[in-house]
Design a protein around this motif. Structure first.
Motif, short mmCIF file in Angstrom:
data_model
loop_
_atom_site.label_atom_id
_atom_site.label_comp_id
_atom_site.label_asym_id
_atom_site.label_seq_id
_atom_site.Cartn_x
_atom_site.Cartn_y
_atom_site.Cartn_z
N ASP A 115 -0.19 19.07 -0.35
CA ASP A 115 -0.98 19.49 0.80
C ASP A 115 -0.32 20.64 1.56
O ASP A 115 -1.01 21.58 1.99
CB ASP A 115 -1.21 18.31 1.75
CG ASP A 115 -2.16 17.28 1.16
OD1 ASP A 115 -3.14 17.69 0.51
OD2 ASP A 115 -1.93 16.08 1.35
N ALA A 116 0.99 20.59 1.77
CA ALA A 116 1.66 21.66 2.52
C ALA A 116 1.51 23.00 1.81
O ALA A 116 1.23 24.04 2.42
CB ALA A 116 3.13 21.32 2.74
N ARG A 128 -0.37 23.40 10.49
CA ARG A 128 0.19 22.72 9.33
C ARG A 128 1.67 22.44 9.59
O ARG A 128 2.25 22.93 10.54
CB ARG A 128 0.02 23.55 8.06
CG ARG A 128 0.60 24.94 8.15
CD ARG A 128 0.26 25.78 6.94
NE ARG A 128 0.92 27.08 6.97
CZ ARG A 128 0.42 28.16 7.56
NH1 ARG A 128 -0.76 28.09 8.17
NH2 ARG A 128 1.09 29.29 7.56
N LYS A 129 2.27 21.63 8.71
CA LYS A 129 3.68 21.30 8.87
C LYS A 129 4.35 21.11 7.51
O LYS A 129 3.69 20.80 6.51
CB LYS A 129 3.85 20.06 9.74
CG LYS A 129 3.20 18.80 9.19
CD LYS A 129 3.43 17.61 10.13
CE LYS A 129 2.88 17.82 11.51
NZ LYS A 129 3.06 16.65 12.41
N LYS A 157 -0.92 26.16 3.08
CA LYS A 157 -0.34 27.48 3.28
C LYS A 157 -1.09 28.54 2.51
O LYS A 157 -1.43 29.61 3.03
CB LYS A 157 1.14 27.46 2.86
CG LYS A 157 1.82 28.81 2.90
CD LYS A 157 1.85 29.37 4.31
CE LYS A 157 2.57 30.71 4.33
NZ LYS A 157 2.55 31.32 5.68
N ILE A 158 -1.39 28.27 1.26
CA ILE A 158 -2.11 29.23 0.44
C ILE A 158 -3.50 29.50 1.00
O ILE A 158 -3.99 30.63 0.99
CB ILE A 158 -2.19 28.73 -1.02
CG1 ILE A 158 -0.79 28.70 -1.64
CG2 ILE A 158 -3.12 29.60 -1.86
CD1 ILE A 158 -0.72 28.02 -2.99
N ALA A 159 -4.14 28.45 1.52
CA ALA A 159 -5.49 28.58 2.07
C ALA A 159 -5.51 29.19 3.46
O ALA A 159 -6.57 29.52 3.98
CB ALA A 159 -6.17 27.22 2.10
N GLY A 160 -4.34 29.33 4.09
CA GLY A 160 -4.27 29.91 5.42
C GLY A 160 -4.70 28.96 6.53
O GLY A 160 -5.19 29.41 7.57
N PHE A 213 9.88 18.85 1.05
CA PHE A 213 9.06 17.73 0.61
C PHE A 213 7.59 18.13 0.71
O PHE A 213 7.21 18.95 1.53
CB PHE A 213 9.32 16.50 1.49
CG PHE A 213 10.64 15.83 1.25
CD1 PHE A 213 10.71 14.52 0.77
CD2 PHE A 213 11.84 16.48 1.52
CE1 PHE A 213 11.93 13.90 0.55
CE2 PHE A 213 13.06 15.87 1.30
CZ PHE A 213 13.10 14.57 0.82
N ASP A 214 6.77 17.53 -0.14
CA ASP A 214 5.33 17.73 -0.05
C ASP A 214 4.64 16.44 -0.48
O ASP A 214 5.29 15.56 -1.06
CB ASP A 214 4.88 18.91 -0.93
CG ASP A 214 3.65 19.62 -0.37
OD1 ASP A 214 2.85 18.96 0.33
OD2 ASP A 214 3.49 20.82 -0.65
#
Length: 235
Positions: free
Chosen positions: A58-59, A70-71, A63-66, A52-53
């Motif tokens: 946002d998830a 996060r969850k 992740k891409i932005a490092g 789910f996002d």
């Protein structure tokens, strides 16, 4: 061991390895570890997760932005069966991870897949309350199905769990979690598999030695991210 919200934190290392490296590691691990009790005669089982996002992804974007903390939320089944259905939240805090998990019935899973969180706020498990809040306030919704075959090896000291996650495939835009005939597509262009190593406070020395023979670099890219690679996101 560090703890957040009464949930132990564990280390997680990830690598992309070749089939040849997998074969060598398997041969070394078999005599010194235990098979996963969930596996079949080949020490394998199939994992399917529906991640789910939020409406803004946002998830995925974090992740891409490092982003360090996060969850991700997901519903997970095994061998395409609805006998065991887990609602899970995997959280990352720097180099550490934690996981909350609760078993749910199929009718509740299908309700969540349909985007309806009604009633979760009255249930006892805190993870269900979190999902209710995320679905109401951030429009959490199904994003992608992730399939793979898991081969797992266990070592009791430090609760080490070494897994080869093979044949990673994406369900693209489908949310048909319980359909064993759902068309899925491989995500890697090259013949590689995912190696993950999880442990509590430290990795025993002889297992460090085993893993030191891996020529591949550690990978920060998650299976969730790989399975959304066809959506024209900026990876």
């Amino acid at each position: 061991m560090p703890v957040i919200r009464n949930i132990p934190l564990r280390h997680e290392l990830k690598y992309l390895i070749t089939p040849a490296e997998l074969s060598v590691l398997r041969g070394v691990l078999k005599p010194i570890t235990q098979f996963d009790p969930n596996g079949d005669e080949n020490n394998e089982y199939i994992i399917r997760s529906l991640y789910f996002d939020t409406i803004n992804d946002d998830a995925l974007m974090e992740k891409i932005a490092g982003v360090g903390n996060r969850k991700k939320y997901r519903i997970r089944i095994y061998n395409f069966s609805d006998r065991v259905i887990k609602l899970e939240c995997k959280s990352k805090y720097g180099d550490l991870i934690s996981k909350q998990s609760v078993s749910i019935p199929r009718d509740l899973a299908e309700q969540l897949i349909a985007g309806d969180p009604e009633g979760l706020q009255r249930m006892r498990h805190p993870l269900l309350h979190d999902v209710y809040r995320e679905m109401r306030t951030r429009l959490l919704r199904p994003a992608v199905i992730v399939d793979y075959v898991r081969e797992a090896y266990l070592y009791p000291a430090q609760q080490v769990r070494i897994t080869f996650d093979k044949q990673l495939r994406t369900g693209l835009y489908s949310t048909d979690l319980f359909n064993p005939n759902l068309p899925t597509y491989p995500v890697f262009d090259d013949p590689v598999e995912v190696l993950e190593v999880k442990y509590d406070e430290f990795l025993p020395a002889h297992l460090q030695t085993v893993l030191s023979g891996i020529t591949a670099q550690r990978s920060a890219v998650s299976k969730y991210t790989w399975c959304r690679r066809y959506e024209n996101k900026e990876f």
